[in-house]
Design an enzyme around this catalytic site. Structure first.
Site, PDB file in Angstrom:
ATOM      1  CG  HIS A 119      -1.828   1.162   1.332  1.00  0.00           C
ATOM      2  ND1 HIS A 119      -3.153   1.113   0.979  1.00  0.00           N
ATOM      3  CD2 HIS A 119      -1.602   2.445   1.753  1.00  0.00           C
ATOM      4  CE1 HIS A 119      -3.713   2.300   1.180  1.00  0.00           C
ATOM      5  NE2 HIS A 119      -2.783   3.126   1.652  1.00  0.00           N
ATOM      6  CD  GLU A 120       1.659   3.334   3.745  1.00  0.00           C
ATOM      7  OE1 GLU A 120       1.774   4.428   3.160  1.00  0.00           O
ATOM      8  OE2 GLU A 120       0.676   3.058   4.463  1.00  0.00           O
ATOM      9  CD  GLU A 142      -4.425   7.217   1.755  1.00  0.00           C
ATOM     10  OE1 GLU A 142      -4.204   6.001   1.573  1.00  0.00           O
ATOM     11  OE2 GLU A 142      -3.619   7.966   2.329  1.00  0.00           O
ATOM     12  CG  HIS A 157       0.433   6.161  -0.784  1.00  0.00           C
ATOM     13  ND1 HIS A 157      -0.698   6.731  -1.334  1.00  0.00           N
ATOM     14  CD2 HIS A 157       0.035   5.609   0.402  1.00  0.00           C
ATOM     15  CE1 HIS A 157      -1.735   6.536  -0.525  1.00  0.00           C
ATOM     16  NE2 HIS A 157      -1.316   5.854   0.531  1.00  0.00           N
TER      17      HIS A 157
END
Length: 864
Positions: free
Chosen positions: A549-550, A572, A553
């Site tokens: 997930h990170e 997000e 980004h």
């Protein structure tokens, strides 16, 4: 501007003037819990305000993106020898023990007004403006002691610096001040000479104040710093380079002063709703994209981690025996993405395990302190020896050596590297394709998308840091998973936007499971495996998916950002959608396994979203709260971020989950493989830029015209997904299908972590469960050694059924998983059970000093 209490004002007048580069010179003072120093701003008036580009005959359009000059041999250490200590006397009042100078009339900070009488009131400030232009910077919880104009003329006169720009023949460009022309010429140094540009900006930042002292009148209010120069009636007349001397405040909202899991003092930027304005005066609107460089001085036992393109090699400051860490970035980004962390952390390596026991024994005295003792002896009471000493070597110190500025290949050798095999890729791998002559749509900076070597670099250099007590868990989970996740992200999305990555296991009070910034990721300890040795592959699921997930980004949130901060789903929602795809790729799942896992996660997220929407205000359920006004700003460029200061919104996941389901819906209309291919094309086109929802959706509708034929117009998508509260019809229909998925039916057999979460979710719907049943459940699935998502559901069951024998599990969870425990306090209080309410108050008393401020406010409202 008087925004509602829940709206965050962005005061900077970015339509008039922009900060193009920041040079920060900071020192970290753990004894006083402040960061002090200077920030130098290089400014450029905007078009329509007499911009320097227009004045110098430059093109106002976007510059072509040029690739990095690999043959560049310039000495990158020029101008970097001066330390922050030797430079500190530039600003009056910067010495800690020196009396603060009384501010002259018309200048000074509002914070000091009561003592000095030097800060003008709002009425007198406006009355005495004399028609002069006012620079507004976003600023909060900072003590500003001086603002001065930098003597650019003295810097421009130095031999070997840039010549003044020459207007083209026949040009009608009016003459401009040489200082302004020099700064614009400096800011326009092409990407191929980025090292030289950085050197020159550094040299200019250390020039003295302008003749006559150069001090400028200023004032601060709650949300801004306002600066003027007498006689400068327009942005083009305003100084091009300013130096601001300031200190943060211990209670500032952008920084967190706390202790790590080894009970050692540390500080990190909080990623709070007010972003970085309590760390340094800046322009917070996302359109104010800039580059930066920083020198940070910290005690010799500390490690300084920051957004920066190369891993800093600390230099010993001969004046203070502290260490100075230098970082820089060359990709323009919003100031809100700047991240800093300073603490006694250690690098996680594959060789950590044999030496951990010795380190843990040496540290046992600190680790065995009770939580009650923490409250009695806070960080401020630690002695100087505690502040300066470390367990082993936290860093490699190059005494007296300059900043290391080697090429990417040279720097790579200092990182932990791991390779990942290419076989079994389930998605199209685009690495190695592309055009070396690629022209980008963003401004001129050294873009990795134009580098062939970057297109084939599947695993970028990376490091992992954490406290001693968590090094072994971090080694078994994060360090082992990171190269797999990086390689999978490259397979799915292509070129890594940034050349390196640090991962830090942050203190327990960190308010979320993770936070991504350029070159650095913060991870909560809650994602680490509960087991000590040999975690099974399934136990790594929470950690792996959060890392993915990170990492996602880096593309959505950093490389491509939202032009309106209220459109958080662009960051997000995409990261949540892509984390599943990247994690499946990292685990090398088959197409059927990927589909099964995807459906199970979708069902869990749908249940979570449904529960959240049933317990939140409708105005917080909309992905575009500004509706048709999205992206609009005031005449000066100022705006507000709607609901940004609402503490309830801080812990909501609507923009994560509803954004994720919108992308799943769109993928279902065109086919997932085609949708992923489209995302890669979108990244190629829009990297380095800010977007609104319509930029993505319109390009999608043009690429897949059949969608509009089925009635999926831009207006229809807005109406169903972005501008309306509640759950769209498609999601209700899909939820019924996901509820009958194979993995859901198997939850009573051998289960994965996601299936176990599903089982506990189903059990939470039962009105009654006996204590014997709960004890059997705990024994059967060894719940205390599962990940934090599982333990959270278990704690909910314990509270719902008043299973007193497991209240210790609830207390342990609330103390050690603060990022996930906020609403568990509410469950404890709503039961109106005295023992449970006492448990909630006891847990709050144990951790309230280290809690995130927003989380603390929410919990105190529930409990007190």
């Amino acid at each position: 501007m008087e925004p509602d209490a829940d709206d965050l004002p962005l005061r900077a007048n970015t339509n008039h003037i922009l900060v193009r580069h920041y040079v920060l010179d900071l020192a970290v003072h753990f004894d006083r819990k402040v960061i002090g120093g200077t920030v130098v701003l290089f400014l450029e008036p905007c078009s329509g305000s007499g911009s320097a580009k227009e004045e110098a005959g430059g093109s106002p359009g976007a510059l072509e993106c040029r690739s990095r000059d690999a043959g560049e041999q310039e000495d990158a250490t020029i101008g970097l020898a001066e330390t922050p200590t030797r430079a500190k006397n530039r600003c009056a009042g910067r010495e800690r023990d020196a009396p603060e100078p009384r501010a002259p009339p018309g200048s000074g900070s509002a914070h000091a007004a009561a003592e000095s009488g030097g800060s003008p009131s709002p009425r007198s400030w406006e009355a005495n403006s004399g028609g002069d232009f006012t620079l507004l910077l976003d600023c909060c919880d900072l003590d500003v002691s001086k603002v001065e104009e930098v003597d650019v003329a003295s810097a421009s006169a130095a031999p070997g610096l840039l010549p003044h720009p020459v207007a083209p023949e026949g040009s009608a460009v009016p003459s401009v001040k040489p200082e302004a022309a020099f700064v614009q010429n400096l800011l326009s140094v092409p990407a191929g000479q980025w090292r030289r540009r950085q050197q020159l900006l550094s040299l200019c930042s250390r020039a003295p104040g302008a003749p006559g002292g150069g001090s400028l009148p200023f004032r601060t209010d709650r949300w801004s710093l306002q600066v003027r120069k007498k006689g400068a009636v327009s942005p083009r007349d305003f100084p091009r380079v300013l130096r601001i001397c300031y200190e943060t405040r211990p209670e500032g909202g952008s920084v967190r002063w706390t202790q790590d899991q080894d009970n050692r003092v540390c500080v990190y930027t909080a990623g709070s709703p007010i972003n970085n304005r309590a760390l340094f005066p800046c322009q917070e609107p996302p359109v104010a994209m800039s580059t930066w460089q920083a020198a940070v001085r910290a005690p010799s036992g500390c490690v300084v981690l920051m957004s920066g393109e190369e891993a800093a090699v600390p230099v010993e400051d001969g004046d203070t025996r502290s260490l100075i860490w230098h970082y820089y970035v060359t990709m323009p980004m919003p100031a809100s993405t700047f991240t800093l962390a300073v603490g006694h952390w250690h690098q996680v390596t594959a060789e950590n395990a044999p030496t951990l026991q010795r380190g843990l024994r040496d540290n046992r005295r600190l680790l065995d302190r009770s939580n009650a003792a923490k409250l009695e002896a806070g960080p401020a009471e630690l002695g100087e020896a505690d502040l300066m000493s470390g367990l082993g070597s936290s860093s490699s110190v190059a005494k007296g050596s300059p900043l290391k500025t080697g090429s990417g290949d040279q720097t790579t050798r200092s990182f932990c590297q791991s390779s990942a095999g290419d076989e079994g890729l389930s998605l199209t791998d685009y690495s190695g394709t592309g055009n070396d002559a690629m022209s980008c749509s963003h401004g001129d900076y050294p873009c990795r998308f134009t580098e062939r070597s970057a297109r084939t670099q599947r695993v970028i250099p990376h490091r992992v840091f954490g406290p001693v007590c968590l090094l072994q868990k971090a080694q078994m989970a994060v360090l082992d998973l990171l190269p797999r996740c990086l390689a999978a992200a490259h397979t799915v999305l292509g070129v890594h936007p940034f050349p390196r990555l640090d991962v830090l296991i942050v203190p327990a009070g960190f308010s979320s499971l993770g936070m991504a910034s350029p070159h650095i990721i913060f991870l909560s300890q809650s994602v680490l495996c509960a087991g000590t040795f040999g975690p099974r592959e399934d136990a790594l699921s929470l950690c792996g998916s959060r890392i993915c997930h990170e990492i996602a980004h880096s593309w959505f949130g950093l490389l491509i950002g939202a032009r309106d901060w209220t459109e958080e789903w662009i960051s997000e929602g995409f990261a949540t959608y892509l984390e599943d795809i990247i994690w499946a790729q990292a685990k090398q799942l088959s197409l059927q396994q990927t589909a099964d896992q995807s459906d199970l996660k979708a069902l869990l997220r749908c249940r979570r979203l449904t529960d959240e929407l049933q317990n939140s205000e409708q105005q917080l359920q909309v992905l575009r709260p500004n509706l048709e006004c999205t992206g609009q700003v005031g005449e000066s460029g100022s705006s507000t971020v709607k609901h940004a200061l609402n503490p309830d919104k801080t812990f909501m996941q609507v923009h994560y989950l509803k954004g994720y389901f919108l992308l799943r819906f769109l993928a279902s209309q065109v086919g997932e493989k085609y949708f992923i291919d489209f995302i890669r094309v979108f990244v190629e086109k829009y990297h380095g830029q800010l977007i609104l929802s319509q930029d993505f959706l319109q390009m999608l509708l043009v690429t897949f015209p059949n969608m509009e034929r089925k009635g999926l117009t831009l207006g229809a998508i807005y109406a169903d997904w972005l501008d309306r509260p509640g759950i769209p019809k498609w999601l209700y229909e899909r939820n019924a299908v996901w509820s009958e998925a194979r993995l859901v039916e198997e939850v009573k057999a051998e289960v994965t972590s996601e299936q176990l979460v599903m089982l506990l979710e189903l059990l939470l719907e039962e009105e009654e469960l006996s204590g014997a049943t709960l004890e059997a459940l705990q024994r059967t699935y060894d719940l205390q050694n599962e990940d934090a998502e599982v333990k959270h559901r278990w704690c909910e069951l314990v509270v719902k059924h008043s299973h007193a024998r497991a209240y210790g599990d609830v207390e342990h969870f609330l103390v050690h998983n603060q990022a996930m425990g906020v609403y568990l306090y509410g469950e404890l209080m709503v039961q109106e059970d005295r023992e449970q309410q006492a448990l909630a108050r006891r847990c709050l008393s144990l951790v309230q000093e280290e809690m995130d401020q927003s989380a603390r406010r929410v919990v105190e409202e529930m409990v007190l």
